[in-house]
Design a protein around this motif. Structure first.
Motif, mmCIF file in Angstrom:
data_model
loop_
_atom_site.group_PDB
_atom_site.id
_atom_site.type_symbol
_atom_site.label_atom_id
_atom_site.label_comp_id
_atom_site.label_asym_id
_atom_site.label_seq_id
_atom_site.Cartn_x
_atom_site.Cartn_y
_atom_site.Cartn_z
ATOM 1 N N SER A 119 -30.777 -96.398 27.035
ATOM 2 C CA SER A 119 -29.511 -96.740 26.393
ATOM 3 C C SER A 119 -28.419 -96.980 27.422
ATOM 4 O O SER A 119 -28.516 -96.526 28.579
ATOM 5 N N GLY A 145 -25.629 -95.611 27.221
ATOM 6 C CA GLY A 145 -25.093 -94.277 27.462
ATOM 7 C C GLY A 145 -25.796 -93.563 28.606
ATOM 8 O O GLY A 145 -25.165 -92.833 29.373
ATOM 9 N N ILE A 198 -19.205 -90.824 24.416
ATOM 10 C CA ILE A 198 -20.523 -91.379 24.763
ATOM 11 C C ILE A 198 -21.390 -90.314 25.422
ATOM 12 O O ILE A 198 -22.553 -90.120 25.044
ATOM 13 N N THR A 205 -21.920 -93.912 19.880
ATOM 14 C CA THR A 205 -22.648 -94.871 20.708
ATOM 15 C C THR A 205 -21.647 -95.638 21.557
ATOM 16 O O THR A 205 -20.438 -95.622 21.270
ATOM 17 N N PRO A 206 -22.107 -96.322 22.620
ATOM 18 C CA PRO A 206 -21.172 -97.120 23.426
ATOM 19 C C PRO A 206 -20.401 -98.150 22.598
ATOM 20 O O PRO A 206 -19.222 -98.391 22.866
#
Length: 451
Positions: free
Chosen positions: A192, A194, A261, A267-268
């Motif tokens: 991800s 993140g 994050i 989430t981003p």
């Protein structure tokens, strides 16, 4: 000759880009020309081109990439709200009496701007307009002043939330899945954005500390190049309240975006939405928000986002045709023949990316080179987060390396004519060395990224 077509295709793209042709249309145009020639020659399967609409739909429906225009909007809005101007002014007053104090203030403010905007061009131009005349007026060496500003502006590449990490995270995740498929893994894992954000925190802070250490070293060894600021009487002090009022809004925004994050609260993409809304609120509180400014910010955001996504589409077509000619198998074979195994392959990729940074932009390298070499390296057992951070820092040098370093162009456009271009080039050289030293440190101690 046929097996060399992927290499020839890549070389033609690099040559066309060096000649100044538009990136997105160069990537797509070269891919279609080679695909057409391959179909006529019977060495390219035309059915592969029929899969491109599905790829295009995947790009447009990619939830992660929604963060790109939101982060761009946040950065442009903060630039237009003049928050950086107030922060730099107060920080310069607080640090100005220290040896190299103005340089330290520029680095600190630049790091905060990087963590709140993530746009290199905006940071370099803003810092160049506000701080370069002040540094020169107080006797700073032009090379040191311009090098500090250019290098600090590139921190937006590695300090999260970074648009570069968002784009790189999506490419690395796709490459990781391809590597797992190549190895026959059924339960595919992803990387991800993140994960990259978390991995970039320590290297980003290390780079800020290295920049500050270099400025302090110059101020100690050659005090005439970084003297104490001779502030006017009305500029000599700044109250804690003034400093906090300029610092707190930026720190709150960074905490909301990056903290949500890292802790997994958002989430981003969701955090980018919070950041965009926060930038609007800050602009409104500073009474810098009106329809004209909002229209300008939205126009700039649309232009930048459209450029990024158009390049991504062209790069996707290029990657498809490159693989159709057996490019991925060719890269696998070349890496297998390298001495040193995985270490040798990583060194070669890092060297190639560094050299390409002299002639190509980070977006071009991210969308063209990483999809080619990423799956191969990840299939060899390289950690995807570590690889992503190493590539991000390597790409950061592309903003500083002449002749096409974009940070150099940005600063040259706003620097006084009395500052020669050669001084800017000399000024960034030590900071390029510092970035390469950080790459070496992360190679020796990968736990700095993946611990």
């Amino acid at each position: 000759m046929i097996e060399l077509l992927p290499i020839i295709m890549f070389a033609v793209v690099c040559l066309a880009l060096m000649l100044g042709y538009p990136v997105a249309f160069t990537l797509a145009g070269v891919a279609l020309l080679f695909a057409g020639g391959g179909i006529i020659g019977g060495v390219f399967e035309p059915a592969l081109l029929l899969t491109f609409p599905n790829r295009l739909f995947g790009i447009m429906s990619n939830y992660t990439l929604v963060a790109v225009p939101l982060f761009v909007f946040m950065g442009v809005m903060l630039e237009k709200s003049r928050l950086a101007e107030e922060l730099l002014s107060n920080m310069a007053k607080a640090c100005g009496r220290l040896p190299g104090g103005l340089g330290l203030a520029v680095i600190l403010v630049g790091a905060l701007l990087a963590a709140s905007t993530g746009i290199v061009g905006a940071t370099v131009v803003t810092m160049g307009l506000m701080s370069l005349p002040t540094m020169l007026r107080h006797g700073y060496n032009p090379s040191l002043a311009t090098g500090t500003i250019c290098a600090t502006g590139t921190l937006g590449q590695i300090i999260p939330p970074s648009i570069a990490l968002v784009l790189l995270g999506d490419v690395i995740s796709s490459a990781y899945q391809q590597a797992q498929l190549h190895l026959g893994v059924l339960n595919l894992q992803t990387v991800s954005v993140g994960d990259l954000f978390v991995g970039a925190v320590v290297p980003g802070l290390m780079l800020v500390a290295m920049y500050m250490g270099y400025v302090l070293l110059v101020a100690w060894r050659r005090p005439a190049q970084a003297p104490r600021a001779r502030l006017e009487t009305h500029e000599q002090t700044v109250s804690r309240t003034q400093l906090l009022l300029s610092l707190v809004p930026v720190l709150v925004l960074i905490t909301l975006v990056l903290g949500s994050i890292i802790t997994g609260v958002a989430t981003p993409t969701e955090a980018a939405g919070v950041g965009a809304a926060g930038a609007l609120v800050l602009a409104g509180l500073k009474k810098q928000l009106d329809w004209a400014r909002l229209s300008e910010v939205m126009t700039t955001t649309t232009r930048i986002s459209a450029m990024i996504f158009t390049i991504l589409i062209g790069a996707s077509l290029f990657s498809l045709v490159f693989r159709g000619f057996g490019g991925e198998e060719l890269v696998h074979h070349l890496f297998d023949q390298l001495p040193g195994g995985t270490l040798g392959a990583v060194l070669v990729v890092m060297l190639v990316i560094f050299l390409l940074g002299f002639i190509l932009d980070f977006i071009e390298i991210t969308f063209v080179v990483v999809p080619i070499v990423g799956p191969v390296l990840l299939a060899m057992g390289v950690d995807p987060v570590w690889l992503g951070i190493m590539i991000a820092i390597n790409l950061q040098t592309s903003f500083l390396t002449p002749p096409f370093g974009f940070a150099l162009f940005y600063l040259r456009g706003v620097a006084p004519e009395s500052v020669p271009t050669a001084a800017i080039y000399r000024g960034v050289a030590p900071f390029i060395v510092l970035q390469l030293l950080l790459l070496l440190a992360l190679a020796l101690w990968p736990q700095l990224v993946i611990s």
